[in-house]
Design a protein around this motif. Structure first.
Motif, PDB file in Angstrom:
ATOM      1  N   PHE A  52       0.839  -1.200   0.000  1.00  0.00           N
ATOM      2  CA  PHE A  52       0.000   0.000   0.000  1.00  0.00           C
ATOM      3  C   PHE A  52       0.870   1.244   0.000  1.00  0.00           C
ATOM      4  O   PHE A  52       1.963   1.258   0.557  1.00  0.00           O
ATOM      5  N   GLU A  53       0.346   2.295  -0.611  1.00  0.00           N
ATOM      6  CA  GLU A  53       0.982   3.609  -0.584  1.00  0.00           C
ATOM      7  C   GLU A  53       0.050   4.574   0.150  1.00  0.00           C
ATOM      8  O   GLU A  53      -1.098   4.787  -0.251  1.00  0.00           O
ATOM      9  N   TYR A  54       0.534   5.143   1.258  1.00  0.00           N
ATOM     10  CA  TYR A  54      -0.243   6.082   2.056  1.00  0.00           C
ATOM     11  C   TYR A  54       0.109   7.513   1.675  1.00  0.00           C
ATOM     12  O   TYR A  54       1.244   7.801   1.269  1.00  0.00           O
ATOM     13  N   ALA A  55      -0.848   8.400   1.847  1.00  0.00           N
ATOM     14  CA  ALA A  55      -0.598   9.821   1.595  1.00  0.00           C
ATOM     15  C   ALA A  55       0.361  10.384   2.637  1.00  0.00           C
ATOM     16  O   ALA A  55       1.198  11.239   2.328  1.00  0.00           O
ATOM     17  N   GLU A  56       0.233   9.922   3.877  1.00  0.00           N
ATOM     18  CA  GLU A  56       1.122  10.326   4.962  1.00  0.00           C
ATOM     19  C   GLU A  56       1.650   9.077   5.660  1.00  0.00           C
ATOM     20  O   GLU A  56       0.983   8.043   5.662  1.00  0.00           O
ATOM     21  N   ALA A  57       2.825   9.196   6.264  1.00  0.00           N
ATOM     22  CA  ALA A  57       3.434   8.028   6.924  1.00  0.00           C
ATOM     23  C   ALA A  57       2.505   7.517   8.028  1.00  0.00           C
ATOM     24  O   ALA A  57       2.189   8.252   8.975  1.00  0.00           O
ATOM     25  N   ASP A  83       8.695   5.634   4.179  1.00  0.00           N
ATOM     26  CA  ASP A  83       7.811   5.648   5.337  1.00  0.00           C
ATOM     27  C   ASP A  83       6.341   5.578   4.950  1.00  0.00           C
ATOM     28  O   ASP A  83       5.498   5.154   5.742  1.00  0.00           O
ATOM     29  N   THR A  84       6.029   6.003   3.733  1.00  0.00           N
ATOM     30  CA  THR A  84       4.632   6.002   3.298  1.00  0.00           C
ATOM     31  C   THR A  84       4.236   4.709   2.590  1.00  0.00           C
ATOM     32  O   THR A  84       3.068   4.513   2.272  1.00  0.00           O
ATOM     33  N   THR A  85       5.204   3.849   2.328  1.00  0.00           N
ATOM     34  CA  THR A  85       4.923   2.575   1.663  1.00  0.00           C
ATOM     35  C   THR A  85       4.909   1.456   2.701  1.00  0.00           C
ATOM     36  O   THR A  85       5.844   1.320   3.486  1.00  0.00           O
ATOM     37  N   VAL A  86       3.843   0.655   2.705  1.00  0.00           N
ATOM     38  CA  VAL A  86       3.670  -0.402   3.693  1.00  0.00           C
ATOM     39  C   VAL A  86       3.496  -1.738   2.971  1.00  0.00           C
ATOM     40  O   VAL A  86       2.686  -1.840   2.037  1.00  0.00           O
ATOM     41  N   LEU A  87       4.265  -2.728   3.408  1.00  0.00           N
ATOM     42  CA  LEU A  87       4.162  -4.074   2.862  1.00  0.00           C
ATOM     43  C   LEU A  87       3.590  -4.993   3.930  1.00  0.00           C
ATOM     44  O   LEU A  87       4.120  -5.074   5.032  1.00  0.00           O
ATOM     45  N   ILE A  88       2.501  -5.658   3.603  1.00  0.00           N
ATOM     46  CA  ILE A  88       1.838  -6.579   4.536  1.00  0.00           C
ATOM     47  C   ILE A  88       1.956  -7.988   3.972  1.00  0.00           C
ATOM     48  O   ILE A  88       1.564  -8.245   2.828  1.00  0.00           O
ATOM     49  N   ARG A  89       2.511  -8.885   4.772  1.00  0.00           N
ATOM     50  CA  ARG A  89       2.622 -10.291   4.381  1.00  0.00           C
ATOM     51  C   ARG A  89       1.655 -11.099   5.232  1.00  0.00           C
ATOM     52  O   ARG A  89       1.664 -10.976   6.457  1.00  0.00           O
ATOM     53  N   MET A  90       0.862 -11.929   4.573  1.00  0.00           N
ATOM     54  CA  MET A  90      -0.181 -12.680   5.269  1.00  0.00           C
ATOM     55  C   MET A  90      -0.094 -14.151   4.913  1.00  0.00           C
ATOM     56  O   MET A  90       0.261 -14.515   3.783  1.00  0.00           O
ATOM     57  N   ALA A  91      -0.434 -14.989   5.888  1.00  0.00           N
ATOM     58  CA  ALA A  91      -0.400 -16.431   5.650  1.00  0.00           C
ATOM     59  C   ALA A  91      -1.600 -16.900   4.837  1.00  0.00           C
ATOM     60  O   ALA A  91      -1.573 -17.978   4.246  1.00  0.00           O
ATOM     61  N   GLU A  92      -2.672 -16.093   4.797  1.00  0.00           N
ATOM     62  CA  GLU A  92      -3.871 -16.475   4.058  1.00  0.00           C
ATOM     63  C   GLU A  92      -3.586 -16.565   2.564  1.00  0.00           C
ATOM     64  O   GLU A  92      -2.793 -15.796   2.022  1.00  0.00           O
ATOM     65  N   VAL A 116      -1.120  -0.777  -4.149  1.00  0.00           N
ATOM     66  CA  VAL A 116      -0.109  -0.736  -5.211  1.00  0.00           C
ATOM     67  C   VAL A 116      -0.010  -2.080  -5.918  1.00  0.00           C
ATOM     68  O   VAL A 116      -0.021  -2.155  -7.148  1.00  0.00           O
ATOM     69  N   SER A 117       0.083  -3.164  -5.161  1.00  0.00           N
ATOM     70  CA  SER A 117       0.221  -4.484  -5.767  1.00  0.00           C
ATOM     71  C   SER A 117      -0.118  -5.559  -4.749  1.00  0.00           C
ATOM     72  O   SER A 117      -0.111  -5.319  -3.534  1.00  0.00           O
ATOM     73  N   SER A 118      -0.386  -6.749  -5.251  1.00  0.00           N
ATOM     74  CA  SER A 118      -0.592  -7.915  -4.389  1.00  0.00           C
ATOM     75  C   SER A 118      -0.040  -9.136  -5.115  1.00  0.00           C
ATOM     76  O   SER A 118      -0.210  -9.280  -6.327  1.00  0.00           O
ATOM     77  N   GLU A 119       0.642  -9.982  -4.363  1.00  0.00           N
ATOM     78  CA  GLU A 119       1.258 -11.175  -4.947  1.00  0.00           C
ATOM     79  C   GLU A 119       0.972 -12.371  -4.065  1.00  0.00           C
ATOM     80  O   GLU A 119       0.964 -12.267  -2.831  1.00  0.00           O
ATOM     81  N   PHE A 120       0.770 -13.507  -4.711  1.00  0.00           N
ATOM     82  CA  PHE A 120       0.510 -14.750  -3.992  1.00  0.00           C
ATOM     83  C   PHE A 120       1.626 -15.742  -4.267  1.00  0.00           C
ATOM     84  O   PHE A 120       2.026 -15.946  -5.415  1.00  0.00           O
ATOM     85  N   VAL A 121       2.170 -16.333  -3.199  1.00  0.00           N
ATOM     86  CA  VAL A 121       3.196 -17.368  -3.316  1.00  0.00           C
ATOM     87  C   VAL A 121       2.597 -18.683  -2.844  1.00  0.00           C
ATOM     88  O   VAL A 121       2.163 -18.801  -1.689  1.00  0.00           O
TER      89      VAL A 121
END
Length: 317
Positions: A52-57, A83-92, A116-121
């Motif tokens: 995700f890209e946030y407008a503010e950190a 600081d405004t870019t957040v990467l979330i990794r999930m087990a789902e 911004v993007s989503s990827e599945f492994v």
């Protein structure tokens, strides 16, 4: 260059204590790996990463609380590059649908954000990565054994590979003990530890070989002590400056490379110890002698070749 006329510290006098310490650490690491195992990251277990890209950190703790309230359990949240870019990794498992759900859950707070993007492994890819990474480590150790055996002598090859395996097992044991996340960045750090530890070990081994050829008196114990004495300042200086950089990376580099820097810090400390004690200790156990390393005399050279005189402290023994 160290003063060779000064009697060195008896490093090998501590080799039995060092052997006990190494055995305890290695056996403990193997037990931890068998009982607790590694806390494998999404790279190995499979899952979904959403950026995700946030407008503010944003506050990462607030994002974690929002995901917990939405019912998600196994996830990690970290900044990614800014600081405004957040990467979330999930087990789902899932891709677009899961990304939309996470976006909706985070949007409830009123923050201005953009997916911004989503990827599945998949889990199959994770299994392949585990197998390939283990195979890569074994190949690296085998190549080191062959190279050092050809460059020096077979006993030196064994004495170089054993410390590398020692270092890798201890790093893995620490990650199993504290359940730090083990992902591809940590695997890269372990490969870097192999290279760093090998470099230190080669420096000591080269000086041992050189001194065996130069010093015509003294037991292997004395020659190895002298060699470590001559290289210890270089080893400590190199390790110290490397640790300063790694500590800065750990505290200032962001969560994305924390475990990478942590694995390297452990590896540098353990690698410095093993290049002094584990490698030299293995040479003592295998009974390395001057004859193993002597260069055959050229025919007709006779006794005219001038031999370097040994240090005074060896003559007094």
């Amino acid at each position: 260059m160290s003063d060779t006329n000064t009697q060195p510290f008896d490093f090998m006098g501590l080799r039995k204590a060092a052997s006990v310490l190494s055995l305890v650490l290695v056996i403990g690491s193997i037990v931890l790996l068998g009982v607790r195992g590694l806390n494998l990251g999404m790279d190995f277990t499979g899952g979904t990463s959403v950026e995700f890209e946030y407008a503010e950190a944003p506050s990462l703790d607030n994002i974690r609380n929002q995901l917990t309230e939405a019912g998600y359990e196994q996830f990690s949240v970290q900044n990614f590059g800014a600081d405004t870019t957040v990467l979330i990794r999930m087990a789902e498992s899932g891709n677009d649908e899961l990304a939309r759900e996470v976006t909706a859950a985070l949007s409830k707070s009123g923050d201005d954000l953009e997916l911004v993007s989503s990827e599945f492994v998949g889990s199959q890819v994770g299994e392949e990565l585990k197998e390939d990474s283990g195979l890569g480590l074994l190949i690296a150790l085998a190549v080191v054994l062959i190279y050092v055996g050809m460059r020096f002598q077979f006993k030196f090859g064994i004495a170089s590979v054993v410390p590398l395996a020692h270092d890798v097992l201890i790093v893995l044991g620490m990650f199993a003990l504290f359940q730090w996340t083990f992902d591809l960045t940590v695997l890269a750090a372990i490969l870097a530890v192999i290279g760093y530890s090998l470099n230190d070990t080669i420096v000591v081994a080269d000086r041992i070989r050189e001194n065996f050829r130069k010093l015509r008196v003294g037991e292997p114990w004395d020659v190895i002590n002298q060699s470590i004495h001559e290289t210890i300042s270089r080893t400590i200086n190199t390790s110290g400056t490397t640790l300063v950089v790694l500590i800065a990376l750990y505290f200032l580099g962001g969560e994305a490379i924390n475990n990478f820097a942590l694995a390297l810090m452990i590896g540098v400390v353990v690698g410095t110890y093993s290049s002094i004690y584990v490698s030299a200790n293995m040479l003592m156990v295998m009974g390395v002698t001057r004859e193993d390393l002597m260069v055959p005399a050229e025919e007709g050279a006779g006794d005219e070749a001038e031999e370097e005189q040994p240090p005074e402290w060896l003559n007094r023994m």
